[in-house]
Design an enzyme around this catalytic site. Structure first.
Site, mmCIF file in Angstrom:
data_model
loop_
_atom_site.group_PDB
_atom_site.id
_atom_site.type_symbol
_atom_site.label_atom_id
_atom_site.label_comp_id
_atom_site.label_asym_id
_atom_site.label_seq_id
_atom_site.Cartn_x
_atom_site.Cartn_y
_atom_site.Cartn_z
ATOM 1 N N ASP A 14 1.713 5.294 -0.265
ATOM 2 C CA ASP A 14 1.095 6.531 0.621
ATOM 3 C C ASP A 14 0.528 7.632 -0.293
ATOM 4 O OD1 ASP A 14 0.201 8.287 3.028
ATOM 5 O OD2 ASP A 14 2.286 8.053 3.679
ATOM 6 N N ARG B 106 11.238 7.785 2.301
ATOM 7 C CA ARG B 106 11.380 9.025 2.124
ATOM 8 C C ARG B 106 11.917 9.482 3.296
ATOM 9 N NH1 ARG B 106 5.142 10.316 2.242
ATOM 10 N NH2 ARG B 106 5.884 12.344 2.273
ATOM 11 N N ARG C 281 0.815 -1.158 -0.155
ATOM 12 C CA ARG C 281 -0.177 0.027 -0.043
ATOM 13 C C ARG C 281 0.891 1.249 0.041
ATOM 14 N NH1 ARG C 281 -3.953 -1.198 4.628
ATOM 15 N NH2 ARG C 281 -2.354 -2.799 5.550
#
Length: 373
Positions: free
Chosen positions: A65, A210, A63
């Site tokens: 973001d 990230r 999944r």
């Protein structure tokens, strides 16, 4: 399956189907279906339900973001109606918005699970390194106006390879049982004005990629020395590392499965670096308990199918099943030896083997040995 294989419109099979999906994440609040905002899952399920003339629920390999893109998201679904590969791909694409597309559709065995059968996941973080803001690439890169020292970024990234505690790079809301993950490789390279951070692991903590990208960019700008990343890893304090890099630069580019499932091969994206010529699954995988367990389990399933078809002796099928059970036992013991998040021993390599969960960049509570049935 060759890249340009003609689509078969004759074989119409119900059962389990796998898809390769690409999407631009800018308009979506992530992959997962939400009641209050648009999601990639919702758009894909609506399109496939129209093709099937019955409700379809999809399961993804990871999944992503809000704002994150995918070049090769793998999903699967079960359908009670028979449709051809051509119908799933072309019919699905006709009913999808232009920023989501289906690359391929193939039938897969019932034991295949897009998430739980995966061995590794790979992301690429794209940075456009130039003094003026980008225009054409603005929606799928992160802009850095200061010159980046790629050699320093790569030197720092080398300290992140292996089964390690990534507490310094997990989001505050991450609910994973353990902060440890196995990074197979991480490479920082420059291609003209594009700088790419390429990372593959068994799984990722929430915002891990990230957060790593933000820290490497700070080192590349000369704000911090290369050795800073060693200190961050040792301290395990997220508040001491750099800000989370923007979602627009992150691309989910590959998912690795056991060869038994024979999913189509594709050139790795995103398009900005397609000239590099690498295809999915070309890198060798590390020899570790989780990889051995997934491979052995897939081989045992294949052997059982061959035995049922009279192509393999029962004795050999039993032997392979025993090998798979032993590999899974060792993988489970490996996981159970890992300290839970918050345990004082969690950051101590002597306290147990590192984690190898199946959680991706936004999943939170999965464990690697959860059943795929």
């Amino acid at each position: 399956m060759p890249f340009f294989t003609p689509l078969d419109d004759n074989e119409k099979r119900p059962g389990r189907i796998a898809l390769g999906v690409e999407y631009d994440g800018n308009r979506y609040c992530g992959w997962q279906r939400l009641s209050h905002a648009p999601s990639v899952q919702e758009a894909l399920e609506k399109a496939l339900s129209k093709v099937a003339s019955t409700p379809i629920t999809v399961h993804c390999s990871g999944r992503t973001d809000s704002g994150v893109h995918a070049v090769r998201q793998v999903v699967h679904f079960d359908t009670p109606v028979g449709r051809s590969r051509k119908a799933w791909r072309m019919g699905g694409n006709v009913n999808l918005p232009p920023d989501i597309g289906i690359h391929w559709a193939v039938p897969v065995p019932d034991d295949f699970h897009a998430r739980f059968s995966a061995i590794a996941r790979r992301y690429r973080y794209m940075i456009i390194n130039q003094p003026f803001r980008p225009v054409m690439e603005r929606n799928n890169v992160t802009w850095c106006r200061e010159p980046l020292n790629v050699a320093d970024m790569q030197a720092a990234a080398a300290h992140l390879v292996g089964e390690l505690d990534f507490s310094a790079f997990r989001a505050a809301g991450c609910q994973s049982r353990s902060p440890r993950r196995h990074v197979h490789f991480i490479e920082v390279s420059r291609h003209g004005h594009i700088v790419m951070i390429d990372i593959q692991a068994n799984a990722f903590l929430h915002h891990m990629v990230r957060n790593i990208a933000g820290t490497l960019m700070a080192i590349g700008r000369g704000e911090k020395p290369v050795e800073w990343i060693v200190q961050l890893m040792r301290e395990g304090d997220r508040t001491r590392s750099s800000a989370t890099a923007a979602a627009t630069g992150l691309h989910f580019v590959d998912v690795i499965y056991p060869p038994r499932y024979a999913l189509p091969k594709e050139p790795l994206g995103p398009g900005l670096v397609a000239h590099l010529g690498e295809w999915t699954g070309e890198r060798p995988l590390p020899d570790c308990p989780m990889v051995r367990s997934r491979m052995a389990r897939a081989e045992a399933e294949s052997a059982e199918e061959a035995r049922a078809a009279g192509k393999l002796s029962e004795q050999e099928a039993i032997r392979l099943a025993n090998v798979a059970r032993e590999a899974e036992r060792l993988s489970r013991e490996h996981e159970q030896a890992i300290p839970a998040a918050g345990d004082p021993a969690a950051g101590d390599p002597a306290a147990g083997d590192p984690a190898a969960g199946v959680e991706d960049d936004t999943l939170t509570t999965a464990t690697q040995n959860e059943s795929s049935r």
